[in-house]
Design an enzyme around this catalytic site. Structure first.
Site, PDB file in Angstrom:
ATOM      1  N   GLY A  61       0.824  -1.212   0.000  1.00  0.00           N
ATOM      2  CA  GLY A  61       0.000   0.000   0.000  1.00  0.00           C
ATOM      3  C   GLY A  61       0.853   1.254   0.000  1.00  0.00           C
ATOM      4  O   GLY A  61       1.337   1.683   1.045  1.00  0.00           O
ATOM      5  N   TYR A  62       1.036   1.822  -1.151  1.00  0.00           N
ATOM      6  CA  TYR A  62       1.862   3.028  -1.274  1.00  0.00           C
ATOM      7  C   TYR A  62       1.025   4.219  -1.738  1.00  0.00           C
ATOM      8  O   TYR A  62       0.654   5.076  -0.970  1.00  0.00           O
ATOM      9  CB  TYR A  62       3.016   2.767  -2.259  1.00  0.00           C
ATOM     10  CG  TYR A  62       4.315   2.393  -1.592  1.00  0.00           C
ATOM     11  CD1 TYR A  62       4.361   1.400  -0.625  1.00  0.00           C
ATOM     12  CD2 TYR A  62       5.511   3.023  -1.929  1.00  0.00           C
ATOM     13  CE1 TYR A  62       5.552   1.056  -0.001  1.00  0.00           C
ATOM     14  CE2 TYR A  62       6.712   2.685  -1.321  1.00  0.00           C
ATOM     15  CZ  TYR A  62       6.731   1.708  -0.357  1.00  0.00           C
ATOM     16  OH  TYR A  62       7.908   1.375   0.250  1.00  0.00           O
ATOM     17  N   SER A  63       0.735   4.252  -3.069  1.00  0.00           N
ATOM     18  CA  SER A  63       0.063   5.430  -3.641  1.00  0.00           C
ATOM     19  C   SER A  63      -1.324   5.634  -3.044  1.00  0.00           C
ATOM     20  O   SER A  63      -1.978   4.686  -2.607  1.00  0.00           O
ATOM     21  CB  SER A  63      -0.093   5.256  -5.147  1.00  0.00           C
ATOM     22  OG  SER A  63       1.158   5.163  -5.756  1.00  0.00           O
ATOM     23  N   GLU A  95       9.956  11.049 -14.608  1.00  0.00           N
ATOM     24  CA  GLU A  95      10.472  12.346 -14.157  1.00  0.00           C
ATOM     25  C   GLU A  95      11.079  12.241 -12.756  1.00  0.00           C
ATOM     26  O   GLU A  95      12.110  12.845 -12.468  1.00  0.00           O
ATOM     27  CB  GLU A  95       9.343  13.390 -14.181  1.00  0.00           C
ATOM     28  CG  GLU A  95       8.909  13.798 -15.579  1.00  0.00           C
ATOM     29  CD  GLU A  95       8.111  12.712 -16.313  1.00  0.00           C
ATOM     30  OE1 GLU A  95       7.519  11.836 -15.639  1.00  0.00           O
ATOM     31  OE2 GLU A  95       8.076  12.736 -17.557  1.00  0.00           O
ATOM     32  N   GLU A 107      12.251  -2.450  -5.731  1.00  0.00           N
ATOM     33  CA  GLU A 107      11.265  -2.529  -6.804  1.00  0.00           C
ATOM     34  C   GLU A 107      11.921  -2.198  -8.140  1.00  0.00           C
ATOM     35  O   GLU A 107      11.776  -2.912  -9.114  1.00  0.00           O
ATOM     36  CB  GLU A 107      10.101  -1.563  -6.558  1.00  0.00           C
ATOM     37  CG  GLU A 107       9.122  -1.547  -7.737  1.00  0.00           C
ATOM     38  CD  GLU A 107       7.898  -0.679  -7.515  1.00  0.00           C
ATOM     39  OE1 GLU A 107       8.031   0.368  -6.872  1.00  0.00           O
ATOM     40  OE2 GLU A 107       6.826  -1.055  -8.004  1.00  0.00           O
ATOM     41  N   SER A 167       7.911   7.777 -11.196  1.00  0.00           N
ATOM     42  CA  SER A 167       7.702   8.086 -12.611  1.00  0.00           C
ATOM     43  C   SER A 167       9.024   8.395 -13.326  1.00  0.00           C
ATOM     44  O   SER A 167      10.057   8.581 -12.688  1.00  0.00           O
ATOM     45  CB  SER A 167       6.770   9.285 -12.747  1.00  0.00           C
ATOM     46  OG  SER A 167       7.455  10.457 -12.331  1.00  0.00           O
ATOM     47  N   SER A 211      -1.075  -3.399  -6.565  1.00  0.00           N
ATOM     48  CA  SER A 211      -1.054  -4.608  -7.394  1.00  0.00           C
ATOM     49  C   SER A 211      -1.552  -5.787  -6.587  1.00  0.00           C
ATOM     50  O   SER A 211      -1.053  -6.047  -5.483  1.00  0.00           O
ATOM     51  CB  SER A 211       0.368  -4.924  -7.863  1.00  0.00           C
ATOM     52  OG  SER A 211       0.868  -3.872  -8.611  1.00  0.00           O
TER      53      SER A 211
END
Lengths: 378, 405
Positions: B136-138, B385, B253, B383, B170
């Site tokens: 559980g991240y974002s 960036e 990751e 991302s 996921s």
């Protein structure tokens, strides 16, 4: 950096500190701005020779150290960083490769010890037009009772003014454009009928046009087999491509570091410009490009040392990827430095000019993209 | 031959013999068909479960972990040999996939930060592929700016009470355990009040909902916490130190995402596919000369990426430390995968524009879905960036960019 042996690491460190101390870009600038007509400092060249650099790929039996192409690449990279001018690449890599790959025992004995001790400068005379085209050979070698007579001209011959011998790609049969009928010759630079003209190239390095008017050579001058020189030529060129890619990696890496340093020190709008995300991201992109190119260059040199079956593919890969990097990086070097990058007093221009010459040598990026597609069968 | 090399050769023979005796022939080459095991039944399901258990008992599900935690205490070189020998006979290791984010991310982080009791509690069941983990991240309001997350965990004396929402998780719908970044000190600066807490998914306070993506797949879920509970001893690392631990986990990751294989790099040579669709002239040269050179350039970039992985492995002598260099590879893997799928779309022409139906081959439809799927590569795991921020700051030493907080 590839996983290096202890000896390779030692040579690399030695090359790095020696080049910065004795063959820096300032030394090159001195030669460029000097009165003399020479394109490199004889003193620097003779010190390189005395460190054994001219014999790196030459077997011990012929006066070299037989340390291989990856090791040679480590040195060329350091020379490329400081734009150190010398015949090291042209003779000790390309010339020596030609003799090693195609030479008879007597040719090896005659030329390799001289290359290793610097008394001979052997260079490849190949191009006849403005674009790299190893099959477009029009210089003719007519067979006769005494040997061959060479007539035609070569351009953009690396270290052509200082060379003592040329490896000349000539046509003994067929038409320009055909891979059949090409023969390589070893021709002494002082042979009758040779006229050489210095080219004033944008990078102020040693290139020349060579005219061959009825130059007579014996059968003993043939390198390899008459009429079957194309494969030999390509094998020589692949070594030249991988080698010059190492030099280009050095030139591009130095351009990158100069740019990075400037990003960290130049203050505008009250902060160092490297704190602007637009510039930080560009630097990150160039760093990645540099590291990817390094992998290709090292792999190409290793494939030669291992005598792998895909040297052609790896050399094209290396020349193309490091060419893309150096092209973009040399432009960025000027752009990030702004006005100061446009001044002759600052070194950025020297790197930009040298970059384009290196890119054009032995096939530019477009040439190698096309060749890679051919090798891959589409 | 060095002694070391001899030992590795011996090991290779042992592995080969062991696989010969233990890998069920019925599973040969069926790795993707079996997947998570949900779509198979009967003999195949039995055999694959037997294989998982046998492999786990040998400690080869994640062979680099210490034996007391379910591994075999082997080096990367040994693992490489095991993988090569498996490839050789069509065998495969299903355990990393069966463990979800366990073996690849949560596990290495527990190894580094966990208490002995946590290691013994969690690692062996990851290493045996029994427990599927999600992460559980974002959150809806915390994507690239992950540190602004608001899901909170309150200390209720004998347990943690968790409330909030996660997204892009996921496998949350099939996971049995979750490791999550949660806010444990709302008053602290945003990076200083975060902790990493682990809890079971099978409880009333946890609900999940799959998110349908542009590719038609639903590999990710939304996760809702309404008074969900975690045991007090499931705090990983120090209280309010979750940010540094969480970043470290992301490095694992990145490393797991930058392998030589990956969904979009393998398969039939792009040049051959192109020849079928585009046609060639009498020299066998692709008729579309512009596409041809872009194709060549892409294949070169792919090779450069693979050579870079190999170089880093060689430089690290087989033991790749988790370093910032991994963030270069994530972007180059992304470039390669996205360019490859774009080229595939282009060369297939209108045959590459099908969504479903018999007019299109399975490969064509698969390529379309893959083209859409790999757009996520430049978004997840930090991302494109964010990766560039990391390179410019951590590797190049440029001053912090305009992030605040």
């Amino acid at each position: 950096m590839a996983a290096l042996t202890e000896e390779q690491s030692m040579i690399q460190h030695q090359a790095q500190s020696w080049v910065i101390k004795h063959a820096s870009v300032q030394e090159f600038r001195n030669v460029r701005d000097g009165e003399s007509d020479v394109e490199f400092s004889p003193q620097i060249w003779s010190e390189m020779v005395s460190m054994g650099w001219a014999g790196i790929i030459i077997p011990e039996a012929y006066g070299g150290s037989d340390l291989g192409y990856l090791t040679f690449g480590l040195i060329l990279e350091q020379a490329g960083r400081q734009l150190s001018a010398s015949p090291l690449f042209a003779s000790a890599l390309v010339g020596a490769s030609a003799i090693l790959l195609g030479g008879s025992e007597s040719q090896k004995k005659m030329l390799l010890p001289g290359i290793a001790d610097g008394s001979e400068i052997v260079t490849l005379a190949l191009e006849e037009g403005p674009r790299h085209a190893p099959k477009n050979i029009d210089l003719t070698a007519d067979s006769n009772a005494d040997g061959f007579t060479l007539s035609g001209s070569k351009t953009f011959v690396c270290e052509g003014m200082s060379a003592t011998s040329y490896i000349v790609a000539a046509r003994t049969d067929g038409k320009a454009g055909s891979p059949e009928g090409i023969t390589l010759f070893v021709v002494p630079a002082d042979a009758e009928g040779i006229k050489r003209t210095k080219l004033n190239t944008v990078d102020s390095r040693g290139y020349a046009n060579i005219e061959f008017s009825q130059v007579k050579v014996t059968v003993g001058a043939v390198l390899g087999t008459v009429g079957e020189g194309h494969a030999l030529l390509e094998a020589i060129l692949d070594r030249a491509r991988a080698g010059i890619a190492a030099e280009m990696l050095g030139t591009g890496s130095q351009a990158f570091e100069m740019t990075l340093e400037y990003l960290k020190t130049r203050v505008q709008f009250g902060q160092v410009i490297g704190s602007f995300q637009a510039l930080g991201h560009r630097a990150a992109g160039f760093y990645s490009q540099k590291e990817l190119a390094r992998s290709c260059v090292e792999a190409a040199l290793q494939s030669i040392d291992n005598n792998d079956g895909n040297i052609d593919e790896m050399s094209s890969l290396a020349k193309c990827k490091v060419g893309d990097f150096l092209h973009d990086m040399s432009n960025e070097l000027i752009q990030i430095h702004g006005g100061i990058g446009m001044t002759d007093e600052f070194n950025a221009g020297l790197y930009l000019k040298r970059a384009r010459v290196l890119e054009s040598s032995y096939g530019n990026q477009a040439y190698h993209r096309n060749r890679y597609a051919q090798i891959k069968g589409f | 031959m060095t002694e070391n090399k001899l030992k590795l050769d011996e090991f290779r023979q042992e592995v080969s013999a062991w696989l010969e005796g233990n890998f069920p022939k019925s599973l040969n080459g069926k790795a993707s068909e079996i997947g998570l095991g949900k779509n198979v039944s009967g003999r195949l399901a039995e055999d694959s479960d037997t294989w998982r258990k046998t492999l786990a008992a040998q400690g080869w599900g994640i062979a680099t972990w210490p034996a007391e935690y379910g591994g075999a205490g082997l080096s990367q070189k040994h693992v490489q040999i095991i993988n090569e020998e498996m490839d050789e006979i069509g065998a495969f290791n299903p355990i990393p996939m069966l463990a979800g984010m366990g073996v690849t991310m949560v596990g290495p982080t527990i190894l580094e930060y966990g208490t002995e009791a946590q290691k013994l509690r969690h690692l062996p069941k990851m290493a045996s592929g029994e427990i599927f983990w999600c992460l559980g991240y974002s959150e809806p309001g915390a994507g690239s700016d992950l540190a602004s997350l608001t899901t909170k965990a309150e200390d209720k004396g004998d347990h943690w009470l968790i409330n909030g929402q996660k997204v892009w998780t996921s496998g949350a719908d099939i996971a049995q355990w979750c490791g999550a970044l949660v806010r444990t000190d709302p008053k602290a600066k945003k990076r200083s009040g975060i902790s990493f807490i682990m809890f079971p998914m099978d409880q009333a306070g946890v609900k999940t909902r799959p998110v349908k993506l542009i590719s038609g797949d639903s590999p990710f879920c939304e996760m809702f916490f309404d008074n969900a509970k975690a045991e007090k001893n499931e705090l990983l690392g120090d209280l309010n130190d979750g940010w540094s631990l969480g970043k470290r986990l992301l490095q694992h990751e990145r490393q797991s995402q930058t392998g030589e294989g990956g969904p979009a790099t393998g398969g039939e040579c792009l040049g051959d596919i192109a020849k079928r669709y585009v046609g060639t002239d009498e020299h066998g040269t692709l008729e579309d000369t512009d596409l041809r050179l872009r194709l060549a350039n892409h294949l070169m970039d792919e090779q450069a990426h693979k050579l870079t992985i190999r170089r880093i492995m060689a430089e690290a002598k087989g033991n790749v430390e988790v370093t910032a260099v991994a963030s270069i590879l994530k972007n180059s893997a992304t470039d390669v995968a996205q360019t490859r799928t774009e080229l595939l779309m282009e060369l297939m022409g209108t045959q590459g524009l099908g969504w479903e139906g018999d007019e299109y081959s399975q490969d064509e439809l698969g390529n379309v879905r893959m083209w859409l799927g790999v757009k996520a590569m430049s978004i997840y795991g930090g991302s494109y960036e964010v990766q560039k921020n990391i390179i410019s700051k951590n590797i190049l030493g440029l001053p912090e960019t305009t992030q605040k907080g």
